[in-house]
Structure formats: C-alpha cells, structure tokens
Scaffold this active site. Structure first.
Site, PDB file in Angstrom:
ATOM      1  N   LYS A  28      -9.158   2.750   3.078  1.00  0.00           N
ATOM      2  CA  LYS A  28      -8.411   1.776   1.788  1.00  0.00           C
ATOM      3  C   LYS A  28      -9.218  -0.117   2.780  1.00  0.00           C
ATOM      4  O   LYS A  28      -9.866  -0.298   1.594  1.00  0.00           O
ATOM      5  CB  LYS A  28      -7.092   1.369   1.136  1.00  0.00           C
ATOM      6  CG  LYS A  28      -6.912  -0.208   0.249  1.00  0.00           C
ATOM      7  CD  LYS A  28      -5.714   0.454  -0.779  1.00  0.00           C
ATOM      8  CE  LYS A  28      -4.292   0.688   0.337  1.00  0.00           C
ATOM      9  NZ  LYS A  28      -4.220  -0.499  -0.086  1.00  0.00           N
ATOM     10  N   SER A  29      -8.420   0.103   3.874  1.00  0.00           N
ATOM     11  CA  SER A  29      -8.544  -1.899   4.406  1.00  0.00           C
ATOM     12  C   SER A  29     -10.184  -1.468   4.979  1.00  0.00           C
ATOM     13  O   SER A  29     -10.722  -2.596   4.397  1.00  0.00           O
ATOM     14  CB  SER A  29      -7.964  -1.508   5.357  1.00  0.00           C
ATOM     15  OG  SER A  29      -6.334  -1.293   5.316  1.00  0.00           O
ATOM     16  N   GLY A 101      -2.486  -6.336  -2.498  1.00  0.00           N
ATOM     17  CA  GLY A 101      -2.398  -7.526  -2.121  1.00  0.00           C
ATOM     18  C   GLY A 101      -3.676  -7.673  -0.667  1.00  0.00           C
ATOM     19  O   GLY A 101      -3.516  -8.967  -0.617  1.00  0.00           O
ATOM     20  N   ARG A 129       4.682 -10.803  -4.860  1.00  0.00           N
ATOM     21  CA  ARG A 129       5.133 -11.005  -3.302  1.00  0.00           C
ATOM     22  C   ARG A 129       4.553 -11.914  -3.030  1.00  0.00           C
ATOM     23  O   ARG A 129       4.285 -12.900  -3.583  1.00  0.00           O
ATOM     24  CB  ARG A 129       3.817  -9.718  -2.976  1.00  0.00           C
ATOM     25  CG  ARG A 129       4.363  -8.082  -3.268  1.00  0.00           C
ATOM     26  CD  ARG A 129       3.151  -7.980  -3.334  1.00  0.00           C
ATOM     27  NE  ARG A 129       2.655  -7.389  -1.683  1.00  0.00           N
ATOM     28  CZ  ARG A 129       1.893  -6.606  -0.887  1.00  0.00           C
ATOM     29  NH1 ARG A 129       1.288  -5.843  -1.906  1.00  0.00           N
ATOM     30  NH2 ARG A 129       2.385  -6.553   0.182  1.00  0.00           N
ATOM     31  N   SER A 174       0.538  -9.626  10.739  1.00  0.00           N
ATOM     32  CA  SER A 174       0.367  -9.368   8.978  1.00  0.00           C
ATOM     33  C   SER A 174      -1.521  -9.366   9.424  1.00  0.00           C
ATOM     34  O   SER A 174      -1.609 -10.375   9.736  1.00  0.00           O
ATOM     35  CB  SER A 174      -0.129 -10.240   8.046  1.00  0.00           C
ATOM     36  OG  SER A 174      -0.590  -9.352   6.887  1.00  0.00           O
ATOM     37  N   ASP A 327       2.618   0.680   6.746  1.00  0.00           N
ATOM     38  CA  ASP A 327       2.130   1.946   5.387  1.00  0.00           C
ATOM     39  C   ASP A 327       3.277   2.513   5.927  1.00  0.00           C
ATOM     40  O   ASP A 327       2.723   3.941   4.365  1.00  0.00           O
ATOM     41  CB  ASP A 327       0.958   1.744   4.854  1.00  0.00           C
ATOM     42  CG  ASP A 327       0.091   0.568   4.373  1.00  0.00           C
ATOM     43  OD1 ASP A 327       1.058  -0.765   4.804  1.00  0.00           O
ATOM     44  OD2 ASP A 327      -0.793   0.025   4.824  1.00  0.00           O
ATOM     45  N   LYS A 354       5.948  -5.662   0.516  1.00  0.00           N
ATOM     46  CA  LYS A 354       4.758  -4.921   0.166  1.00  0.00           C
ATOM     47  C   LYS A 354       4.331  -4.654  -1.370  1.00  0.00           C
ATOM     48  O   LYS A 354       5.509  -5.243  -2.233  1.00  0.00           O
ATOM     49  CB  LYS A 354       4.990  -3.465   1.246  1.00  0.00           C
ATOM     50  CG  LYS A 354       5.035  -3.484   2.629  1.00  0.00           C
ATOM     51  CD  LYS A 354       3.168  -3.426   3.389  1.00  0.00           C
ATOM     52  CE  LYS A 354       3.556  -4.022   4.241  1.00  0.00           C
ATOM     53  NZ  LYS A 354       2.395  -4.498   4.933  1.00  0.00           N
ATOM     54  N   ARG A 358      10.214  -1.391   0.304  1.00  0.00           N
ATOM     55  CA  ARG A 358      10.146  -0.425   1.009  1.00  0.00           C
ATOM     56  C   ARG A 358      11.460   0.209   1.248  1.00  0.00           C
ATOM     57  O   ARG A 358      11.394   1.935   0.776  1.00  0.00           O
ATOM     58  CB  ARG A 358       8.857   0.627   1.922  1.00  0.00           C
ATOM     59  CG  ARG A 358       7.674  -0.029   0.533  1.00  0.00           C
ATOM     60  CD  ARG A 358       6.132   0.484   1.688  1.00  0.00           C
ATOM     61  NE  ARG A 358       4.987   0.976   0.553  1.00  0.00           N
ATOM     62  CZ  ARG A 358       3.864   0.341   0.887  1.00  0.00           C
ATOM     63  NH1 ARG A 358       3.504   0.739   2.383  1.00  0.00           N
ATOM     64  NH2 ARG A 358       3.270   0.580  -0.442  1.00  0.00           N
ATOM     65  N   ARG A 403       2.516   4.346  -2.651  1.00  0.00           N
ATOM     66  CA  ARG A 403       3.513   4.800  -1.566  1.00  0.00           C
ATOM     67  C   ARG A 403       4.821   5.913  -1.567  1.00  0.00           C
ATOM     68  O   ARG A 403       5.242   6.499  -1.139  1.00  0.00           O
ATOM     69  CB  ARG A 403       3.667   4.282  -0.236  1.00  0.00           C
ATOM     70  CG  ARG A 403       1.246   3.815  -0.009  1.00  0.00           C
ATOM     71  CD  ARG A 403       2.029   3.502   1.579  1.00  0.00           C
ATOM     72  NE  ARG A 403      -0.110   2.992   1.683  1.00  0.00           N
ATOM     73  CZ  ARG A 403      -0.782   3.507   1.673  1.00  0.00           C
ATOM     74  NH1 ARG A 403      -1.606   4.762   1.860  1.00  0.00           N
ATOM     75  NH2 ARG A 403      -2.128   2.319   1.899  1.00  0.00           N
TER      76      ARG A 403
END
Ligand code: S3P
Length: 448
Positions: A28-29, A101, A129, A174, A327, A354, A358, A403
C-alpha cells in the site's frame, strides 16, 4: 470509499488447517507513492503490481484532479503521465481521500509549495484524524491551512506562492509526516532537511532517489538526517510494486494459530523498516521461516512459510522496533491471545491515532471474546490464554478500520466460538481479495 456504503457484517468460524499459497496484493505504501511520484515526474511512469484497494484508487483519482493522466490497462498495468514538480493544477472540486491517511497527508505535502488552493475531505474515520502534524510543518514553507477544530478535515490548504526550504525535526515517529515534508521540499528552492529520531519506513527516500532526486540520509546522534535538494526534474520510472508485508501478516498469523496449518506467502518485501512483526512472532516461538531470500528492485524479498505453532509464549515486544511493525499490532495481539502468558507492547502511542484508536478497538473486542487486556496511553498487555483456550463468540466493532476487521476474522479461525465484526467493508481499502484468499486457504468466513 469505505464507510460510505452499507455495512457488511461478517463472521469467522473455527476452521480446519489452512493450506496452500497466499498471493497477497501489492504494498500500500509503495502503491500510493508510485502514483504520486509518477504524477510529479515529467513523462510516463509505468506501474505493475499496484494495490487496487480503495485507498490507492482514491489517490489515483486525486492525481487526475491535480492534472496528471492516470490510466489502467486491462492486464492491471498502470500508466501515470506526470505534470512535473510544481506542475499541479488546482482541482476543480473537493479532493476526497476516503479512508487514507497516507493518501491525504502525502498529497497535502506535495501540493503545499505550489500556489493552488485545495480542499481535502475523507470518510468519518479520516475526518477524525489529526492533520496538524502535517499543517504545522507545511506552514514553515509558507502554506496556509484552514480546517475544523483540532486540525481536522475537511480542510483547505493554500499552497505557498514563494516557498522557502525548511529544517524540520519530526516530533512523532511517522513516515507520513516525514514524507509530507520531503514532498513539500521538492518544490522549494535550496535544501530541505528532515530529522527523525526513530527510523520509520523509508520508501519515500528510496523511491525519490530512484526518480532522480538528490536525496541523502545520514545517521547521526540526532537521528536520521535526510537532506533533499529542491526543484529537481523527476525522471519517470518503471515500478514493480512488491507484495505488502502488512497484508502478509494476516495469512501468516492465521496459519500460526490454526492447528495443522502450513501456508506459503511468496514474494514479500522485507525492508527492515517494515518487517518487525515477523521477528516478533519468531521471538514468541512461531514456526515462521524466510525461504529463498533475495533482492528485488533494491529491496530484500523472501517467501514466508508459516506453520501452526502450538507452543507460543508471550513476549516483551521491543519498543525500539515499534515503527517497523506499527500496522501489525492489531493482528499480533490476536496471536498473543493464543500464546501462554503476557505479551507486553510498549511505546505504541501512535496506535491511538490510526484509522481507529487501535489499542481501544482491539482491547474491547478481545475482552468481549474472553481475553484479558490491560492498557495505558502508550502501552498494552494481552494476557494470553494459550492454544485451545480462547473462547470467542462475540461481535466486535471495526470502527471503519480494515486492520481491526481482518484481525478479528483471524481470531475466529482458531477461537472456540465464531468471532464477528459489525462491518467488514473497510477491508476493501487495503486487501480487497481478503475473503477469497483466506477462503482459498480453508478459512470459514461468512457474510452475515
Ligand atoms: C504509512 C505510514 C504509517 C502507517 C501507514 C502507512 C506510509 O503511518 O501506519 O499505514 O505509507 O507512510 P504513520 O506515518 O502515521 O506512522
């Protein structure tokens, strides 16, 4: 976009051994970055293996709104005709980044030094967020932002007409913030310097170098000091996106807790800034091996083999490695429930901001399913019940978080009674083939 449609209640029932090969989707990144950096290059970038999840598709839509041409061939090859650094057009409408995000924060950074005005929004999760972590540093370049209270979306950003380069120490671990600042620095004259105390995923640094940017990282007493020279012409690339270790985590953890399982997850990127979960699992006694280790596109890659591991032990998870598995804590907490003894996870405050909080979402669901959890602001402890002793039987809230939904589906595969979630629709943001893939291995997932 997730959270805008009808909720999909789902349940996961105790299943037989999971067997076979799990071909998980692209990272994904790296997928977001392929589209975004391609849009900032001059000419045609070609991408194969792109994750076609909702998050990434929202970034593709956004890049079109900024003037790039983004197309997909029938065989799944993507083409991005970029507009060059500083070449973004002003979108004709609000840019909706859905649940993502990464999408919104990287795009905000990338447009912050171009004199255009853009309004961003997202789903209920994204709009809750914190965005000040990006608007604070882009203000130093000269960008202005006008958002809701608490620095939340929807938010309008007015890009700097006359940007200046900055030196910025990222206050939290981050990669999104680090990347936003570097991308803003692309269209500022001179050198932009970003300092991070803890190493976070370095895909932006690696990929920008691949696109021809002058970027270097030095490891000093201050931390990782990244220096980027502004106003490069980025050269288009041919990108083969590796498969996502964060998605591999789900079949791997499912195999580890489900009796008789033996699953091969081929071609997984094992960049050290991403692979922490796999070493944490090994430290808990998981039968997990790296087969056929090799290098592909400058990244370490291996085939993961995960087998049922009856003697899992709770462990202290090294806080220094938190960013490399940030994650993966939700699904790790599920494995911890099946281990003997406590699994202690510290230095994980970022988990609270997140797609959902979470720690809170997992702690509530684990407790409902008969597993004790202690928690503080930046730590939590899962009190493992040992294999065969995890009750299950409850419905958990997924809080628009892919997730969280997938972690509870994994839990149901080995718990005594089925585990359900109120809404599995967010799974499509990152792992649209999750149900088919896990079903193909032998999981019993149902839409209720
Ligand atoms: C990401 C960075 C991480 C991670 C997210 C993807 C990225 O977020 O949780 O899923 O691609 O840069 P943070 O930057 O908030 O840690």
């Amino acid at each position: 976009m997730s959270g805008h449609g009808t909720p999909i209640p789902m349940s996961s029932h105790k299943c037989g051994p999971l067997k076979g090969e799990a071909h998980v989707p692209g990272d994904k990144s790296i997928s977001h970055r392929s589209l975004l950096f391609g849009a900032m290059a001059v000419g045609e970038t070609v991408v194969t293996g792109l994750l076609e999840g909702e998050d990434v598709l929202d970034t593709a839509k956004a890049m079109r709104a900024f003037g790039a041409e983004v197309t997909r061939d029938e065989d799944g090859t993507w083409h991005v005709h970029g507009v060059g650094v500083g070449g973004f057009a002003e979108p004709g409408n609000v840019v909706d980044c859905g649940n993502s995000g990464t999408g919104v924060r990287l795009i905000m950074g990338a447009m912050a030094t171009t004199p255009i005005t853009v309004t961003f929004t997202g789903d209920a999760s994204l709009n809750g967020r914190p965005m000040a972590r990006v608007t604070d540093p882009i203000a130093l370049f000269g960008a202005q932002s006008y958002g809701r209270s608490g620095g939340r979306l929807p938010m309008t950003i007015v890009g700097a007409a006359d940007p200046v380069p900055v030196r910025y120490e990222v206050p939290m671990p981050s990669a999104q913030v680090k990347s936003a600042v570097l991308l803003a620095g692309l269209n500022a004259p001179g050198e932009t310097v970003v300092i991070e105390k803890e190493a976070t995923r370095d895909h932006t640094e690696r990929m920008l170098a691949g696109f021809g940017a002058d970027i270097r990282t030095e490891v000093t007493d201050e931390g990782r000091v990244i220096t980027l020279k502004g106003r490069p012409e980025l050269t288009p690339q041919t990108i083969v996106v590796p498969r996502d270790p964060s998605s591999a985590a789900f079949p791997v953890c499912a195999a580890i807790i489900t009796p008789g399982s033996d699953v091969l997850v081929p071609n997984i990127g094992l960049n050290p800034t991403r692979a922490g979960l796999f070493y944490a699992l090994q430290s808990m006694g998981a039968d997990l091996t790296f087969e056929n280790p090799r290098e592909e596109g400058g990244e370490p890659v291996a085939d993961l083999r995960a087998r049922f591991s009856p003697d899992l032990k709770g462990a202290e998870i090294d806080p220094e490695g938190a960013a490399s598995m940030i994650d993966e804590y939700p699904v790790l907490s599920v494995v911890a429930a099946f281990a003997e003894g406590d699994t202690v996870m510290r230095g994980v405050k970022e988990l609270r901001v997140k797609e959902s909080d979470r720690i809170d979402a997992m702690a509530k669901g684990l407790r409902l399913n008969g597993v004790e959890v202690d928690e503080g602001e930046d730590w939590w402890i899962v009190k493992g019940r040992g294999h065969g002793n995890v009750p299950g039987g409850a419905t958990c809230e997924s809080h628009l978080d892919h997730r969280i939904a997938m972690s509870f589906m994994v839990m149901g595969m080995a718990a005594s009674a089925p585990v359900s979630v109120d809404d599995g629709s967010p799974i499509a943001t990152s792992f649209p083939i999750f149900e088919d893939l896990m079903g193909g291995l032998g999981a019993d997932l149902r839409r209720d």
